[in-house]
Write a protein that holds these residues in place. Structure first.
Motif, short mmCIF file in Angstrom:
data_model
loop_
_atom_site.label_atom_id
_atom_site.label_comp_id
_atom_site.label_asym_id
_atom_site.label_seq_id
_atom_site.Cartn_x
_atom_site.Cartn_y
_atom_site.Cartn_z
N THR A 57 1.05 -1.30 0.02
CA THR A 57 -0.10 -0.27 0.08
C THR A 57 0.93 1.46 0.02
N GLN A 58 2.15 1.25 -0.12
CA GLN A 58 2.89 2.21 -0.23
C GLN A 58 2.70 3.47 -1.49
N PRO A 59 2.11 4.43 -1.05
CA PRO A 59 1.58 5.26 -2.05
C PRO A 59 2.38 5.95 -2.85
N GLU A 118 4.41 5.68 -8.42
CA GLU A 118 5.67 5.81 -9.41
C GLU A 118 5.45 4.59 -10.50
N GLN A 119 5.18 3.40 -9.82
CA GLN A 119 4.95 2.21 -10.66
C GLN A 119 3.87 2.53 -11.64
N LEU A 120 2.79 2.93 -11.35
CA LEU A 120 1.76 3.38 -12.47
C LEU A 120 2.11 3.99 -13.66
N ASP A 121 2.97 5.08 -13.39
CA ASP A 121 3.57 5.79 -14.42
C ASP A 121 4.46 5.33 -15.27
N TYR A 122 5.34 4.50 -14.74
CA TYR A 122 6.48 3.63 -14.94
C TYR A 122 5.71 2.54 -16.08
N ILE A 123 4.77 1.94 -15.54
CA ILE A 123 4.16 0.77 -16.26
C ILE A 123 3.59 1.44 -17.64
N GLU A 124 2.58 2.21 -17.41
CA GLU A 124 2.33 3.00 -18.61
C GLU A 124 3.43 3.37 -19.81
N CYS A 129 0.48 -7.10 5.25
CA CYS A 129 1.50 -6.02 6.06
C CYS A 129 0.99 -5.52 7.11
N ILE A 130 1.72 -5.45 8.46
CA ILE A 130 1.02 -4.68 9.44
C ILE A 130 1.98 -3.39 9.80
N CYS A 131 2.36 -2.76 8.88
CA CYS A 131 3.01 -1.34 8.90
C CYS A 131 1.76 -0.62 9.61
N PRO A 132 2.19 0.63 10.30
CA PRO A 132 1.11 1.45 10.54
C PRO A 132 -0.06 1.71 9.54
N ARG A 133 0.57 2.20 8.45
CA ARG A 133 -0.48 2.44 7.61
C ARG A 133 -1.25 1.26 7.09
N CYS A 134 -0.92 0.21 6.69
CA CYS A 134 -1.73 -0.98 6.65
C CYS A 134 -2.76 -1.27 7.53
N LYS A 135 -2.40 -1.01 8.74
CA LYS A 135 -3.16 -0.98 10.13
C LYS A 135 -4.17 -0.14 10.15
N GLU A 136 -3.97 1.13 9.84
CA GLU A 136 -4.89 2.08 9.73
C GLU A 136 -6.04 1.90 8.55
#
Ligand SMILES: [Zn+2]
Length: 277
Positions: free
Chosen positions: A52-54, A59-65, A87-94
């Motif tokens: 979920t790393q934004p 970056e990957q979306l633009d690269y893939i296109e 993943c249980i990083c703080p962002r994923c938990k939230e």
């Protein structure tokens, strides 16, 4: 490597050693430790980033296109959560807490929603062929990786299942997996990638040509639609083709293995006679 106009491009999204080194805080987290490739609690072959790393996602979306526009199509790998418990990083938990969904359903939604965005970039915007790759687990992809095949089927043109192994000495299992995926993917074509030789490999520890020919024919009779062979260098692919052509006895024996589909594989090998001359 830059995309080539006459070759399909392979992109691994979350398995990314370089980005993990540059952003160690982006690594996927679990109760059994982060998804570094050195963590033997998991079968991770690369350092795996949080799915979920934004910034990485954008970056990957633009690269893939961009890659899609410069090549005939994009084949994806590593589209999912690192493994069970990730993943249980703080962002994923939230994100999970806010979603109101169960843990498994939240992970599924994260992967499906992101694949829908990627699919839109490749198919709708760049108008190129799009193939989603999954790991060779027909039953627990959902629990381990957040992957639901029925969700992904409408988003992809074909599936790829990577079945890399240092040997294919027991073809019965590979044939069974092929039948399993064929059933699960329904009308979406199934491609399987086989391992010939990888970077830095000792050739004595790689599959024999006879094994590769046998497993290819047996996958064909189980319904596989396309087979890809992995080598590190083009010369190694030619060496494999040469060795396959030279296996006259094996090719003869395999003629009785699988009717029309098996014969198609053997016809490909025959056509390599011209390639390796
Ligand atoms: Zn996370």
């Amino acid at each position: 490597m830059p995309p080539q106009p006459d070759m399909h491009s392979n992109i691994a999204i979350f398995g990314d050693n370089v980005t993990a080194r540059n952003h160690p805080d982006w690594i996927s987290q679990s109760d059994l430790g982060p998804a570094w490739r050195t963590n033997d609690n998991f079968n991770v072959r690369w350092d795996i980033l949080c799915a979920t790393q934004p910034e990485h996602r954008a970056e990957q979306l633009d690269y893939i296109e961009d890659v899609a526009r410069k090549s005939p199509g994009v084949w994806l790998n590593s589209i999912h959560f690192a493994e069970h418990g990730h993943c249980i990083c703080p962002r994923c938990k939230e994100l999970h807490a806010k979603s109101g969904l169960s843990w498994y359903e939240w992970r599924r939604k994260e992967i499906t929603d992101y694949m829908a965005q990627v699919s839109e970039r490749v198919r709708d915007r760049a108008k190129k062929k799009f193939v989603i790759g999954v790991l060779p687990d027909p039953i627990t992809n959902y629990e381990r990786f957040g992957v639901d095949f029925d969700d992904l089927a409408p988003l992809t043109d074909e599936f790829l299942v990577v079945m890399f192994s240092k040997n294919y000495a027991t073809p019965w299992y590979w044939e069974m997996l092929t039948r399993n995926f064929k059933k699960l993917f329904k009308d979406v074509p199934l491609n399987i990638a086989l391992y010939v030789i990888g970077p830095g490999d000792d050739p004595r520890e790689t599959p024999t040509t006879s094994e590769l020919l046998t497993v290819s024919v047996r996958m064909a009779r189980a319904g596989v639609d396309g087979i890809l062979y992995l080598t590190d260098k083009a010369k190694q692919m030619q060496d494999f083709q040469k060795a396959a052509v030279a296996q006259v006895d094996v090719r003869e024996r395999l003629k009785s293995y699988g009717g029309k589909q098996g014969q198609e594989v053997l016809d490909f090998v025959t056509s390599w006679e011209k390639v390796v001359e």
